[in-house]
Design a protein around this motif. Sequence first.
Motif, PDB file in Angstrom:
ATOM      1  N   PHE A 182      -9.510  -0.432 -10.472  1.00  0.00           N
ATOM      2  CA  PHE A 182     -10.529   0.212  -9.649  1.00  0.00           C
ATOM      3  C   PHE A 182     -11.558   0.982 -10.472  1.00  0.00           C
ATOM      4  O   PHE A 182     -12.387   1.704  -9.916  1.00  0.00           O
ATOM      5  N   SER A 183     -11.543   0.814 -11.782  1.00  0.00           N
ATOM      6  CA  SER A 183     -12.364   1.663 -12.646  1.00  0.00           C
ATOM      7  C   SER A 183     -13.862   1.442 -12.459  1.00  0.00           C
ATOM      8  O   SER A 183     -14.661   2.354 -12.716  1.00  0.00           O
ATOM      9  N   ARG A 190     -13.239   3.939  -4.646  1.00  0.00           N
ATOM     10  CA  ARG A 190     -11.987   3.987  -5.407  1.00  0.00           C
ATOM     11  C   ARG A 190     -10.899   4.686  -4.601  1.00  0.00           C
ATOM     12  O   ARG A 190      -9.757   4.239  -4.558  1.00  0.00           O
ATOM     13  N   GLY A 191     -11.259   5.795  -3.948  1.00  0.00           N
ATOM     14  CA  GLY A 191     -10.285   6.493  -3.117  1.00  0.00           C
ATOM     15  C   GLY A 191      -9.772   5.622  -1.982  1.00  0.00           C
ATOM     16  O   GLY A 191      -8.578   5.621  -1.671  1.00  0.00           O
ATOM     17  N   LEU A 192     -10.668   4.872  -1.366  1.00  0.00           N
ATOM     18  CA  LEU A 192     -10.258   3.961  -0.289  1.00  0.00           C
ATOM     19  C   LEU A 192      -9.312   2.888  -0.808  1.00  0.00           C
ATOM     20  O   LEU A 192      -8.317   2.554  -0.162  1.00  0.00           O
ATOM     21  N   MET A 193      -9.609   2.352  -1.982  1.00  0.00           N
ATOM     22  CA  MET A 193      -8.754   1.309  -2.545  1.00  0.00           C
ATOM     23  C   MET A 193      -7.398   1.867  -2.969  1.00  0.00           C
ATOM     24  O   MET A 193      -6.374   1.176  -2.873  1.00  0.00           O
ATOM     25  N   GLN A 194      -7.363   3.097  -3.424  1.00  0.00           N
ATOM     26  CA  GLN A 194      -6.082   3.718  -3.760  1.00  0.00           C
ATOM     27  C   GLN A 194      -5.212   3.838  -2.510  1.00  0.00           C
ATOM     28  O   GLN A 194      -4.007   3.554  -2.544  1.00  0.00           O
ATOM     29  N   ASP A 195      -5.814   4.252  -1.407  1.00  0.00           N
ATOM     30  CA  ASP A 195      -5.069   4.331  -0.145  1.00  0.00           C
ATOM     31  C   ASP A 195      -4.582   2.953   0.289  1.00  0.00           C
ATOM     32  O   ASP A 195      -3.448   2.801   0.757  1.00  0.00           O
ATOM     33  N   PHE A 210       0.876   0.646 -13.630  1.00  0.00           N
ATOM     34  CA  PHE A 210      -0.557   0.793 -13.356  1.00  0.00           C
ATOM     35  C   PHE A 210      -1.202   1.522 -14.525  1.00  0.00           C
ATOM     36  O   PHE A 210      -0.923   2.694 -14.773  1.00  0.00           O
ATOM     37  N   VAL A 211      -2.056   0.830 -15.265  1.00  0.00           N
ATOM     38  CA  VAL A 211      -2.765   1.415 -16.398  1.00  0.00           C
ATOM     39  C   VAL A 211      -4.087   1.989 -15.910  1.00  0.00           C
ATOM     40  O   VAL A 211      -4.831   1.326 -15.175  1.00  0.00           O
ATOM     41  N   GLU A 217      -6.198   9.611 -10.751  1.00  0.00           N
ATOM     42  CA  GLU A 217      -5.745   8.380 -10.109  1.00  0.00           C
ATOM     43  C   GLU A 217      -4.265   8.147 -10.371  1.00  0.00           C
ATOM     44  O   GLU A 217      -3.498   7.794  -9.469  1.00  0.00           O
ATOM     45  N   ALA A 218      -3.833   8.368 -11.611  1.00  0.00           N
ATOM     46  CA  ALA A 218      -2.429   8.180 -11.964  1.00  0.00           C
ATOM     47  C   ALA A 218      -1.523   9.063 -11.118  1.00  0.00           C
ATOM     48  O   ALA A 218      -0.494   8.618 -10.597  1.00  0.00           O
ATOM     49  N   LEU A 219      -1.904  10.324 -10.952  1.00  0.00           N
ATOM     50  CA  LEU A 219      -1.060  11.268 -10.221  1.00  0.00           C
ATOM     51  C   LEU A 219      -1.078  11.006  -8.720  1.00  0.00           C
ATOM     52  O   LEU A 219      -0.075  11.217  -8.038  1.00  0.00           O
ATOM     53  N   VAL A 220      -2.211  10.550  -8.199  1.00  0.00           N
ATOM     54  CA  VAL A 220      -2.294  10.214  -6.773  1.00  0.00           C
ATOM     55  C   VAL A 220      -1.338   9.075  -6.426  1.00  0.00           C
ATOM     56  O   VAL A 220      -0.687   9.077  -5.382  1.00  0.00           O
TER      57      VAL A 220
END
Length: 285
Positions: A182-183, A190-195, A210-211, A217-220
Amino acid sequence: MPKRATTPENADDGRVSTGDPVIELRGATKRFRSSGGGVHTAVRDLNMTVRAGEFVAVVGPTGCGKSTTLSLVSGLEPASEGGALVHGRPVEGIPDGVGYMFQNDAVLPWRTVLDNVATGPRYRGTGKREARERARDWVARVGLEGFEGYYPHQLSGGMRKRVALAQTLVNEPSVLLMDEPFSALDVQTRGLMQDELLRLWSGSGAAVVFVTHDLEEALVLADRVVVMTAGPATIKGTFAVPLERPRDAEEVRLTAEFLDIYREVWESLREEVQITRERGAGHAA
């Protein structure tokens, strides 16, 4: 606030203790021939385990070998020493059940959304009708119902990422490897894709590595965050993320628990970022 214990270098914290590891790195080292005829060590002596249903994020300074770590697990690169195991078997080629989502979209520009998502099942021998039915289901799951006949150039960046996510998950991987997927997106998308990722992964049982270069992002996303050293990279420490699931990618960032664990991991990561910067300044001079 007292600091939580982190694991020593090259050790796992074993937060998820039930079941055998799905992914294992055992003393894995990777060397490459450099253009000048020398040898470059990308990563060294990596030891890590990931169990079914566990989400592990890997962070580290730029160029430290995070992507090389995924290549060892996926079989795209053989280890120079040590090795990787998936489902208890040494990695010799691409293992069954591995899904890989790259930073750049792997969508085929001449195929529609539906046919892009159906490509994986078709490649694995699924009949055309069944493959398209499965693809249609996953297109709907990632929120693209109604766009089945569109081509990639007709989609936004976020929509193309949804296609790429459906391409990966339609094969129901037991191992999901994600290299900064998502970078390239703007912050809101990006927030939407994380969800979306958390929603679709939840309950799948897939082991995820997940790199990312983005500590937030890692902590979310993750159950554990692995911090890698400046290159040649090894594992400096592993941090459990004490945030309850399910998580909302935007709301969780505002909690005191998130800020506490962010400060702790950044304290470790910052040292490695500084080392990398100093090396770069030295070369520039």
